[in-house]
Each structure stands twice: as C-alpha cells, then as structure tokens.
Motif scaffolding. Structure first.
Motif, PDB file in Angstrom:
ATOM      1  N   ILE A  46     -12.223   7.112  15.900  1.00 30.74           N
ATOM      2  CA  ILE A  46     -12.059   6.119  16.965  1.00 30.74           C
ATOM      3  C   ILE A  46     -12.197   4.737  16.346  1.00 30.74           C
ATOM      4  O   ILE A  46     -13.217   4.416  15.743  1.00 30.74           O
ATOM      5  N   ALA A  47     -11.159   3.935  16.498  1.00 35.06           N
ATOM      6  CA  ALA A  47     -11.181   2.566  15.987  1.00 35.06           C
ATOM      7  C   ALA A  47     -12.000   1.698  16.929  1.00 35.06           C
ATOM      8  O   ALA A  47     -11.853   1.765  18.143  1.00 35.06           O
ATOM      9  N   MET A  48     -12.875   0.894  16.338  1.00 36.16           N
ATOM     10  CA  MET A  48     -13.631  -0.096  17.106  1.00 36.16           C
ATOM     11  C   MET A  48     -13.382  -1.420  16.410  1.00 36.16           C
ATOM     12  O   MET A  48     -13.733  -1.584  15.245  1.00 36.16           O
ATOM     13  N   THR A  49     -12.755  -2.332  17.111  1.00 35.37           N
ATOM     14  CA  THR A  49     -12.341  -3.567  16.472  1.00 35.37           C
ATOM     15  C   THR A  49     -12.627  -4.789  17.321  1.00 35.37           C
ATOM     16  O   THR A  49     -12.612  -4.716  18.543  1.00 35.37           O
ATOM     17  N   ALA A  50     -12.862  -5.885  16.652  1.00 31.91           N
ATOM     18  CA  ALA A  50     -13.019  -7.177  17.335  1.00 31.91           C
ATOM     19  C   ALA A  50     -11.686  -7.897  17.376  1.00 31.91           C
ATOM     20  O   ALA A  50     -11.545  -8.911  18.037  1.00 31.91           O
ATOM     21  N   HIS A  51     -10.713  -7.361  16.679  1.00 33.04           N
ATOM     22  CA  HIS A  51      -9.389  -7.986  16.609  1.00 33.04           C
ATOM     23  C   HIS A  51      -8.458  -7.316  17.602  1.00 33.04           C
ATOM     24  O   HIS A  51      -7.675  -6.449  17.246  1.00 33.04           O
ATOM     25  N   ALA A  52      -8.561  -7.695  18.857  1.00 38.52           N
ATOM     26  CA  ALA A  52      -7.751  -7.086  19.911  1.00 38.52           C
ATOM     27  C   ALA A  52      -6.402  -7.784  19.996  1.00 38.52           C
ATOM     28  O   ALA A  52      -6.142  -8.562  20.897  1.00 38.52           O
ATOM     29  N   LEU A  53      -5.562  -7.503  19.042  1.00 37.44           N
ATOM     30  CA  LEU A  53      -4.240  -8.099  19.014  1.00 37.44           C
ATOM     31  C   LEU A  53      -3.234  -7.159  19.660  1.00 37.44           C
ATOM     32  O   LEU A  53      -3.403  -5.944  19.660  1.00 37.44           O
ATOM     33  N   SER A  54      -2.173  -7.725  20.159  1.00 34.40           N
ATOM     34  CA  SER A  54      -1.119  -6.937  20.759  1.00 34.40           C
ATOM     35  C   SER A  54      -0.587  -5.928  19.742  1.00 34.40           C
ATOM     36  O   SER A  54      -0.293  -6.280  18.605  1.00 34.40           O
ATOM     37  N   GLY A  55      -0.508  -4.677  20.144  1.00 31.15           N
ATOM     38  CA  GLY A  55       0.015  -3.638  19.273  1.00 31.15           C
ATOM     39  C   GLY A  55      -1.012  -2.947  18.409  1.00 31.15           C
ATOM     40  O   GLY A  55      -0.690  -1.978  17.718  1.00 31.15           O
ATOM     41  N   ASP A  56      -2.263  -3.418  18.415  1.00 29.49           N
ATOM     42  CA  ASP A  56      -3.299  -2.804  17.578  1.00 29.49           C
ATOM     43  C   ASP A  56      -3.542  -1.339  17.919  1.00 29.49           C
ATOM     44  O   ASP A  56      -3.673  -0.507  17.030  1.00 29.49           O
ATOM     45  N   GLU A  57      -3.611  -1.039  19.198  1.00 31.01           N
ATOM     46  CA  GLU A  57      -3.884   0.340  19.594  1.00 31.01           C
ATOM     47  C   GLU A  57      -2.774   1.266  19.088  1.00 31.01           C
ATOM     48  O   GLU A  57      -3.044   2.339  18.541  1.00 31.01           O
ATOM     49  N   GLU A  58      -1.541   0.843  19.218  1.00 31.41           N
ATOM     50  CA  GLU A  58      -0.412   1.642  18.740  1.00 31.41           C
ATOM     51  C   GLU A  58      -0.458   1.811  17.222  1.00 31.41           C
ATOM     52  O   GLU A  58      -0.227   2.904  16.692  1.00 31.41           O
ATOM     53  N   ARG A  59      -0.788   0.750  16.510  1.00 34.27           N
ATOM     54  CA  ARG A  59      -0.888   0.833  15.049  1.00 34.27           C
ATOM     55  C   ARG A  59      -1.999   1.795  14.625  1.00 34.27           C
ATOM     56  O   ARG A  59      -1.844   2.562  13.681  1.00 34.27           O
ATOM     57  N   CYS A  60      -3.102   1.751  15.337  1.00 34.50           N
ATOM     58  CA  CYS A  60      -4.209   2.659  15.023  1.00 34.50           C
ATOM     59  C   CYS A  60      -3.804   4.109  15.261  1.00 34.50           C
ATOM     60  O   CYS A  60      -4.124   4.986  14.460  1.00 34.50           O
ATOM     61  N   THR A  61      -3.116   4.363  16.348  1.00 30.36           N
ATOM     62  CA  THR A  61      -2.646   5.715  16.651  1.00 30.36           C
ATOM     63  C   THR A  61      -1.674   6.198  15.577  1.00 30.36           C
ATOM     64  O   THR A  61      -1.786   7.319  15.088  1.00 30.36           O
ATOM     65  N   LYS A  62      -0.747   5.347  15.189  1.00 32.62           N
ATOM     66  CA  LYS A  62       0.216   5.707  14.145  1.00 32.62           C
ATOM     67  C   LYS A  62      -0.472   5.955  12.809  1.00 32.62           C
ATOM     68  O   LYS A  62       0.015   6.729  11.992  1.00 32.62           O
ATOM     69  N   ALA A  63      -1.605   5.301  12.586  1.00 33.69           N
ATOM     70  CA  ALA A  63      -2.345   5.459  11.335  1.00 33.69           C
ATOM     71  C   ALA A  63      -3.171   6.743  11.318  1.00 33.69           C
ATOM     72  O   ALA A  63      -3.739   7.083  10.296  1.00 33.69           O
TER      73      ALA A  63
END
Length: 70
Positions: free
Chosen positions: A26-43
C-alpha cells in the motif's frame, strides 16, 4: 517517483521467482498528484493512501486487505 515504481516491481519479481504469495503493498504518499494512484497500481501496488488521511481511511484500507488475506 522512479524509485516508487521500481521497488514494488522488485518485490513482485522476487515473489514470482521464489513461488511466494503476493505481499500486500500500500502506497502512502504526501505527494498527491494527479495520476499517482494509477501509477502506483501500474507499478504493482495494491492500494494507495495520500496524506493527510484520517484514522478511518487508514482502517478502511487495512481492513480491505486483511479481509482478502483471511
């Protein structure tokens, strides 16, 4: 962000090479940029939570993956 995407891939590669069950990532990030969730899923990550988050949000995501593991 490059390292963010590299580490889960290493974990998934290790799991595949060693016939291990997938760990929940589970990614926990302070950098809530557009597309981050999708990038994390793809990773290769299973979930995503951006700061600031509430204890309720944290509990919900943990419960989701604990239920899957049971």
């Amino acid at each position: 962000h490059e390292r963010l995407h590299l580490e889960p891939r290493r974990v998934r590669q290790f799991e595949a090479e060693n016939n291990k069950a997938p760990a929940t990532i589970i990614a926990m990030t302070a950098h809530a940029l557009s597309g981050d969730e999708e990038r994390c899923t793809k990773a290769g990550m299973d979930g995503y939570l951006s700061k600031p988050f509430t204890t309720r949000e944290l509990s919900q995501i943990l419960e989701k993956y604990i239920a899957k593991a049971a």
